[in-house]
Motif scaffolding. Structure first.
Motif, PDB file in Angstrom:
ATOM      1  N   VAL A  25       0.850  -1.184   0.000  1.00  0.00           N
ATOM      2  CA  VAL A  25       0.000   0.000   0.000  1.00  0.00           C
ATOM      3  C   VAL A  25       0.888   1.239   0.000  1.00  0.00           C
ATOM      4  O   VAL A  25       2.024   1.205   0.486  1.00  0.00           O
ATOM      5  N   GLN A  26       0.378   2.330  -0.541  1.00  0.00           N
ATOM      6  CA  GLN A  26       1.134   3.576  -0.555  1.00  0.00           C
ATOM      7  C   GLN A  26       1.049   4.282   0.795  1.00  0.00           C
ATOM      8  O   GLN A  26       0.066   4.108   1.539  1.00  0.00           O
ATOM      9  N   ALA A  27       2.062   5.073   1.079  1.00  0.00           N
ATOM     10  CA  ALA A  27       2.053   5.851   2.317  1.00  0.00           C
ATOM     11  C   ALA A  27       0.791   6.708   2.382  1.00  0.00           C
ATOM     12  O   ALA A  27       0.372   7.282   1.374  1.00  0.00           O
ATOM     13  N   GLY A  28       0.211   6.759   3.571  1.00  0.00           N
ATOM     14  CA  GLY A  28      -1.046   7.476   3.764  1.00  0.00           C
ATOM     15  C   GLY A  28      -2.273   6.622   3.567  1.00  0.00           C
ATOM     16  O   GLY A  28      -3.393   7.050   3.884  1.00  0.00           O
ATOM     17  N   GLY A  29      -2.080   5.426   3.064  1.00  0.00           N
ATOM     18  CA  GLY A  29      -3.197   4.540   2.802  1.00  0.00           C
ATOM     19  C   GLY A  29      -3.641   3.765   4.031  1.00  0.00           C
ATOM     20  O   GLY A  29      -3.124   3.956   5.137  1.00  0.00           O
ATOM     21  N   SER A  30      -4.606   2.897   3.806  1.00  0.00           N
ATOM     22  CA  SER A  30      -5.181   2.099   4.893  1.00  0.00           C
ATOM     23  C   SER A  30      -5.170   0.619   4.523  1.00  0.00           C
ATOM     24  O   SER A  30      -5.147   0.260   3.341  1.00  0.00           O
TER      25      SER A  30
END
Length: 117
Positions: A12-17
């Motif tokens: 997952v990308q940074a800031g994701g959940s």
């Protein structure tokens, strides 16, 4: 014999959940604590969050306000909702269960969470 089966690990990308799940099966006493630990490459396994069958929770300082642990006692399942993920959250996440009657600890096989920057 107690088995813990994790699911939900992903890239997952940074800031994701991301939401992790762990289902326990076998001879489990009603009074227990379930939770999550994690281990990054070259580091020791450390606490992420735990929750007792009575509802008491414990979190690592690094994940407070970002991660939420919950559980369904009827299903012997614990969840970890992770938000605002950071690259430093990248690790193998292990499900954990402590049976308070038998005073025994059990571990899942681990699920990989990778957070890209």
């Amino acid at each position: 014999q107690v088995q813990l089966v994790e699911s939900g690990g992903d890239l997952v990308q940074a800031g994701g959940s991301l939401r992790l799940s762990c289902a326990a099966s076998g001879n489990i006493f009603n009074s227990n604590t379930m939770g999550w630990y994690r281990q990054a490459p070259g580091k020791q396994r450390g606490l992420v969050a735990t929750m007792s069958s009575g509802g008491s929770t414990s979190y690592a300082d690094s994940v407070k306000e970002r991660f939420t642990i919950s559980r369904d006692n009827a299903k012997n399942t614990v969840y970890l909702q992770m938000s605002s993920l950071k690259p430093e959250d990248t690790a193998v996440y292990y499900c954990y269960l402590r049976d308070h009657w038998k005073a025994e600890d059990y571990w899942g096989q681990g699920t990989q969470v990778t957070v890209s920057s």
